[in-house]
Design an enzyme around this catalytic site. Structure first.
Site, short mmCIF file in Angstrom:
data_model
loop_
_atom_site.label_atom_id
_atom_site.label_comp_id
_atom_site.label_asym_id
_atom_site.label_seq_id
_atom_site.Cartn_x
_atom_site.Cartn_y
_atom_site.Cartn_z
N LEU A 19 0.80 -1.22 0.05
CA LEU A 19 0.02 -0.03 -0.09
C LEU A 19 0.97 1.26 0.08
O LEU A 19 0.48 2.30 -0.48
CB LEU A 19 -0.98 0.02 1.28
N ASP A 20 1.91 1.19 0.54
CA ASP A 20 2.64 2.26 0.87
C ASP A 20 3.46 2.73 -0.63
O ASP A 20 3.33 4.06 -1.07
CB ASP A 20 3.89 2.17 1.63
N ASP A 21 4.09 1.73 -1.14
CA ASP A 21 4.61 2.07 -2.43
C ASP A 21 3.43 2.37 -3.38
O ASP A 21 3.82 3.68 -4.31
CB ASP A 21 5.27 0.71 -2.99
N ARG A 53 -0.26 7.91 4.29
CA ARG A 53 0.03 8.04 3.02
C ARG A 53 -0.99 7.77 2.39
O ARG A 53 -1.50 8.35 1.23
CB ARG A 53 1.28 7.10 2.62
#
Length: 651
Positions: free
Chosen positions: A384-386, A462
């Site tokens: 999810l972060d990327d 994010r």
């Protein structure tokens, strides 16, 4: 609330154009020909040590030159205390020290050499190698230096259990899953390393000294329950049905083979890759077999070999690095970066996973794939972060003059996937939704306390930022739940925990960036508390710093640490997201970056500011002190010289 935060007079603008130009030029020079950026990702002594031991487990012809260089690296990072730490200038860690000592002895270091003697003495002072963690004891068991009976039982039949069963692979994090499945085979077969040099480390043990059956994070009731279960399993294992055992082992091999991930390796992380190679070897799969061969190649691709030394990375970070660099460069608003950013985004676009339903689909079967991974390829395990970072970069591409590429479909699919993986509490984990089965961290095998991937503040910040940047209002059910999650988990001192970056500075920047993008008023109490905290912890020299030791089981407040570039940049980005570009603390932080910029236009930093597993495993992102300071400086200039003091992006 500290009223000084709002009452301080505006500070003068610090000239930063020359700093930005020098950093921009340096980063542009580091772009790869195909358009991406990738920086070294360094951990502690354990991964290079395990690499050495892997080659001798397999009985491979040793690469003497490579071993020599790894030896140089291991000796260089030995701490003044005589052992090996988990991060730069950290305390001695007994598990890392045992592995480093074993690897150096395997390479050929004399056990009576001063550095080896000091390490051995420190290990024995702490109760000997028997006190090491489970993964280290498994490594020792593979060499016959400890019996398998002291390893917690992990039967391969685990892979056959139904999903409703309380202990199930789908309830564990992706990294635990990929590491454990091939390890189930090793634990069942209990192979012994070929060890052609016949090296052992019996001198590291003290009679009767073994690790506690309960780690510090484990609850005694759960520990007693799982300990009793382990006792039973050890006694019934000799009577286990052999057909069932064979079926379980076959299923483990098939599961691993399905997820081999080409030359990027199982899970694209070293421990899983190494375990897959040893699993194939143990099951009689020869070196020439394509499965084992490609698994072995994946390990080699993690090596960083320099003129005088070498080490093995735990994984690589090209998607993460490229996405963040593109943001930093776009922040400069310099026309000369347009071509480089466009190449970077074009490199990123086809890496979106659109056709593989990874393990995340166990929990969210109705969600279409659409995420990006951290590494070159890791299709079963995008994160999810990327995905949020890449989607926001693709969306920002409209700022690039002459931009003709259409990223709308990629953005839409990425957004859909992020939305679909929101957890029930409103937050987001890194790889899975609702991976919050906390009781599993009490099983004997989980003495590292990192078996799960629950929602975290930094990833959630994010994802909020991404959704807001794409136009989602803050009063939709999804966004209301996410914002309420951040408000609920904010620490009493105003900070937020940082799971994937060290630590509360990182988490606070991530949360503030998301909340700002979501339109939360800067006068909101949680924003003011966070600003107060960042201002309060600023060092006298103007920078910010935080140690990996901040990952304590019980947080008792910020502890002072030396100023470093990446954390100073995060603090500045956080303050500016909260509308505080004119605060004197920001000007002081910018001056710190000015004073500490190197002749090459970048910033030096040996300290580790990446989180692997809190209290167990940390990362040194070599790119962080390069692009984050550039990003902060460029944003500072843009806000100080623009018509608005509001950051217009989700990051």
């Amino acid at each position: 609330m500290n009223m000084n935060v709002k009452m301080n007079a505006p500070a003068e603008t610090v000239p930063v154009d020359a700093l930005i130009k020098a950093a921009t030029d340096a980063i542009l020079r580091e772009q790869r020909p195909d358009g991406h950026w990738v920086y070294e990702l360094e951990a502690d002594a354990t991964i290079p040590a395990e690499y050495v031991l892997l080659t001798h487990f397999l009985g491979e012809e040793p690469n003497l030159e490579l071993e020599k260089k790894i030896g140089v690296y291991l000796r260089r990072i030995q701490g003044e205390h005589g052992g090996w730490p988990l991060y730069h200038k950290g305390a001695l860690d007994i598990s890392a020290t045992v592995k480093a000592y074993f690897a150096l002895k395997m390479i050929g270091d004399d056990p009576e050499a001063p550095h080896m003697k000091r390490a051995r003495e420190e290990i024995l002072k702490r109760g000997g190698a028997g006190k090491a963690n489970v993964f280290t004891r498994i490594q020792l068991a593979l060499y016959g230096d400890v019996p398998w009976s002291i390893i917690p039982t992990i039967p391969p039949e685990l892979i056959l259990l139904p999903r409703w069963f309380p202990i199930h692979l789908s309830k564990m994090s992706y990294w635990a899953r990929t590491v454990i499945v091939p390890l189930l085979v090793l634990a069942a077969k209990q192979p012994i390393a070929r060890n052609p040099r016949g090296v052992h480390v019996k001198e590291l043990f003290l009679p009767g000294k073994v690790a506690s059956k309960r780690a510090a994070h484990q609850k005694w009731i759960w520990s007693a329950f799982f300990g009793a279960l382990d006792w039973v399993l050890k006694r019934v294992e000799p009577f286990w049905p052999q057909k069932l055992r064979a079926h379980a082992i076959k299923t483990c091999m098939e599961w691993t083979t399905e997820r081999l991930n080409g030359e990027d390796g199982l899970g694209a992380i070293y421990p899983a890759m190494a375990n897959s190679v040893m699993m194939y070897d143990t099951l009689g799969v020869g070196p020439e077999d394509p499965r084992r061969a490609i698994a072995r190649v994946s390990v080699e691709k993690l090596l960083v070999i320099k003129e005088d030394e070498a080490y093995c990375q735990p994984c690589v970070s090209p998607v993460w690095d490229t996405g963040l660099v593109c943001h930093a460069l776009m922040e400069t608003r310099d026309p000369k970066v347009h071509e480089a950013v466009t190449k970077g985004l074009e490199w990123l676009k086809p890496l979106q996973v659109l056709d593989v339903k990874g393990d995340w689909a166990e929990e969210k079967p109705g969600v279409r794939p659409g995420g990006w991974a951290f590494q070159y390829r890791n299709d079963y395990y995008p994160d999810l972060d990327d995905t949020a970072v890449v989607v926001m970069a693709l969306d920002r591409a409209k700022e690039i003059e002459g931009q003709k590429s259409d990223y709308s479909e990629a953005i839409s699919r990425g957004r859909e996937w992020v939305e679909g993986l929101q957890s029930k509490n409103g937050g987001w984990g890194a790889f899975d939704a609702d991976n919050s089965y906390y009781y599993l961290n009490n099983i004997p095998f989980a003495d590292h306390g990192a078996l799960l991937d629950p929602p975290t503040e930094d990833v959630s910040g994010r994802c909020i930022g991404m959704l807001a940047q794409l136009g989602e209002a803050n009063d939709t059910p999804r966004m209301k739940a996410a914002i309420e999650y951040l408000e609920k988990v904010q620490m009493p001192d105003g900070s937020w925990f940082g799971r994937w970056g060290v630590n509360y500075i990182y988490g606070t920047w991530s949360a503030l960036a998301g909340l700002n993008a979501a339109g939360i008023d800067h006068s909101h109490p949680m924003i003011r508390k966070a600003v107060d905290w960042l201002v309060t912890i600023q060092n006298e020299d103007g920078g910010w710093g935080e140690d990996c030791d901040s990952y304590k089981l019980e947080y008792k407040g910020y502890e002072k640490a030396p100023s470093i570039a990446s954390q100073t940049a995060w603090a500045l980005l956080g303050l500016m997201a909260a509308g505080e570009v004119d605060h004197p603390a920001v000007a002081r932080g910018v001056r710190w970056l000015e004073a500490n910029q190197g002749a090459d236009g970048l910033w030096p930093q040996e300290y580790y500011t990446g989180g692997g597993f809190p209290r167990v495993f940390y990362l040194r992102y070599h790119g962080y002190p390069k692009f984050f300071p550039l990003w902060a400086l460029a944003r500072y200039r843009n806000l100080k010289t623009g018509n608005s003091r509001k950051v217009g992006h989700g990051l």
